[in-house]
Design a protein around this motif. Sequence first.
Motif, short mmCIF file in Angstrom:
data_model
loop_
_atom_site.label_atom_id
_atom_site.label_comp_id
_atom_site.label_asym_id
_atom_site.label_seq_id
_atom_site.Cartn_x
_atom_site.Cartn_y
_atom_site.Cartn_z
N ALA A 20 0.81 -1.22 0.00
CA ALA A 20 0.00 0.00 0.00
C ALA A 20 0.84 1.27 0.00
CB ALA A 20 -0.96 -0.02 1.18
N PRO A 21 1.86 1.40 0.92
CA PRO A 21 2.66 2.62 0.89
C PRO A 21 3.43 2.79 -0.41
CG PRO A 21 2.97 1.44 2.97
CD PRO A 21 2.22 0.53 2.05
N VAL A 22 3.92 1.67 -0.97
CA VAL A 22 4.66 1.73 -2.22
C VAL A 22 3.77 2.26 -3.33
CG1 VAL A 22 5.88 0.39 -3.98
CG2 VAL A 22 6.27 -0.07 -1.54
N THR A 23 2.52 1.73 -3.37
CA THR A 23 1.56 2.17 -4.38
C THR A 23 1.23 3.64 -4.22
OG1 THR A 23 0.62 -0.05 -4.41
CG2 THR A 23 -0.70 1.71 -5.38
N ALA A 24 1.04 4.06 -2.96
CA ALA A 24 0.72 5.46 -2.68
C ALA A 24 1.89 6.36 -3.09
CB ALA A 24 0.42 5.64 -1.19
N GLN A 25 3.11 5.88 -2.79
CA GLN A 25 4.29 6.66 -3.14
C GLN A 25 4.42 6.80 -4.66
OE1 GLN A 25 8.35 5.04 -2.50
NE2 GLN A 25 8.58 6.74 -1.06
N ALA A 26 4.19 5.68 -5.36
CA ALA A 26 4.26 5.71 -6.82
C ALA A 26 3.24 6.69 -7.38
CB ALA A 26 4.03 4.31 -7.38
N GLN A 27 2.06 6.71 -6.78
CA GLN A 27 1.02 7.64 -7.23
C GLN A 27 1.45 9.08 -6.98
OE1 GLN A 27 -1.67 6.66 -8.87
NE2 GLN A 27 -2.29 8.79 -9.19
N ALA A 28 2.12 9.32 -5.82
CA ALA A 28 2.59 10.67 -5.50
C ALA A 28 3.61 11.13 -6.53
CB ALA A 28 3.20 10.68 -4.10
N TRP A 29 4.54 10.25 -6.91
CA TRP A 29 5.56 10.63 -7.90
C TRP A 29 4.90 10.86 -9.26
CZ3 TRP A 29 8.16 12.11 -4.40
CH2 TRP A 29 8.85 11.35 -3.47
N LYS A 30 3.85 10.10 -9.53
CA LYS A 30 3.14 10.28 -10.80
C LYS A 30 2.54 11.68 -10.88
CE LYS A 30 -0.45 8.16 -13.68
NZ LYS A 30 -1.49 7.10 -13.76
N ASN A 31 2.14 12.24 -9.74
CA ASN A 31 1.52 13.56 -9.70
C ASN A 31 2.53 14.68 -9.51
OD1 ASN A 31 -1.01 12.38 -9.94
ND2 ASN A 31 -1.29 12.20 -7.73
N PHE A 32 3.83 14.36 -9.47
CA PHE A 32 4.86 15.38 -9.29
C PHE A 32 4.95 16.28 -10.51
CE2 PHE A 32 9.14 16.91 -10.10
CZ PHE A 32 9.48 17.49 -8.91
N PRO A 33 5.06 17.61 -10.29
CA PRO A 33 4.99 18.31 -9.00
C PRO A 33 3.56 18.75 -8.69
CG PRO A 33 5.66 19.85 -10.68
CD PRO A 33 5.45 18.52 -11.38
N ASP A 34 3.30 18.99 -7.42
CA ASP A 34 2.00 19.54 -7.06
C ASP A 34 2.15 20.84 -6.27
OD1 ASP A 34 2.88 18.65 -4.61
OD2 ASP A 34 1.36 17.09 -4.39
N LYS A 35 3.36 21.43 -6.36
CA LYS A 35 3.62 22.72 -5.73
C LYS A 35 4.87 23.33 -6.39
CE LYS A 35 6.35 20.65 -1.99
NZ LYS A 35 6.48 20.49 -0.52
N PRO A 36 5.21 24.58 -6.10
CA PRO A 36 6.38 25.21 -6.72
C PRO A 36 7.69 24.47 -6.42
CG PRO A 36 4.99 26.87 -5.74
CD PRO A 36 4.44 25.55 -5.29
N ILE A 37 8.63 24.58 -7.35
CA ILE A 37 9.97 24.00 -7.22
C ILE A 37 10.97 25.13 -7.06
CG2 ILE A 37 11.79 22.75 -8.50
CD1 ILE A 37 9.48 21.23 -9.89
#
Length: 326
Positions: A20-37
């Motif tokens: 579950a955490p791995v899947t959630a993390q992968a999803q987070a990276w898929k949505n990168f970025p979601d704020k300023p860099i």
Amino acid sequence: MFRRSLLGAAALASLTTLVAPVTAQAQAWKNFPDKPIKLVIAFPAGGPTDITMRSLADNAAKVLGHPVIIENKPGAGGTLPAQALQTAQPDGYTIAQIPLGVFRLGYTTKINWDPIKDISYVINVTGYAFGVVVPTNSPFKTWADFVAYAKANPGKLTYGSTGTLTSPHLTTEIIAQQAGIELQHVPYKGSADLMLAVVSGQLMAAVDSTGFAPQVEAGKLRVLNTWGEKRLPKFPDAPTLKELGYDIVQNSPFGIGAPRGTPPEVVKRLHDAFKKAMEEPSYVATLAKYDMLPDYKSTADYTKFAQDTVAREKAIIEKLGLAKPQ
């Protein structure tokens, strides 16, 4: 059977907990970025590096869908942004310009991190066009005049650069060594202060990227030589180092790095965005103002370049006797 069922259920639950955490993390990276860099650069606002990197950042922001905010961190020979990566989270939201000076840092000062192992190299973007300039009222009309004075007055000819152990400083010392002259180096934090010093006569010469062009075009400075493979169209009368008998070409390539451990998916997203940003006509035009050209290296090629450069810079530092005591 009941016991086996319980064990199987427990194993499945445990596996689900891990996945579950791995899947959630992968999803987070898929949505990168979601704020300023934040992009940290090594030189002050208003100079060639700052202006060209802001153009690149603006283009990348359009691809990424979020702002890329420039933070200027000058000083320490251009190595402060790389040092900032050592305490930044490896999530892609803090990235930094990596000037050539980073690759010689471990040989000249004591650091507790490794320029190769502790930076994720994203993409190389460009390099500089360098040259030596003097005030127009200087008695040095040619490079031969410069060398003749330096030979007659060892250690009295002052020149400035954008920092100790930067490429302009070290390359000038190599040139001096080959010419058999001794110069007095004066470091500055950026091009603006350096140009003010040489135009006002505080310095006898300056070594810099072609951010000096406006001063030359205004008739305040004269170019004695340039350091590229060929003469610069903007300064056709200025010979290259190779024409003057020095087997030296220096354009000091630089790119963008991220903290060690930044996920490959994030590095790829950054690479792809900045590669597309490099190809925009607006960025190419901004580079051209300073006689700079796009110099693309992929993540793999830039990492290999970093490894090769660290080895090469070691030899230069040792040749100039600038290595830190063991």
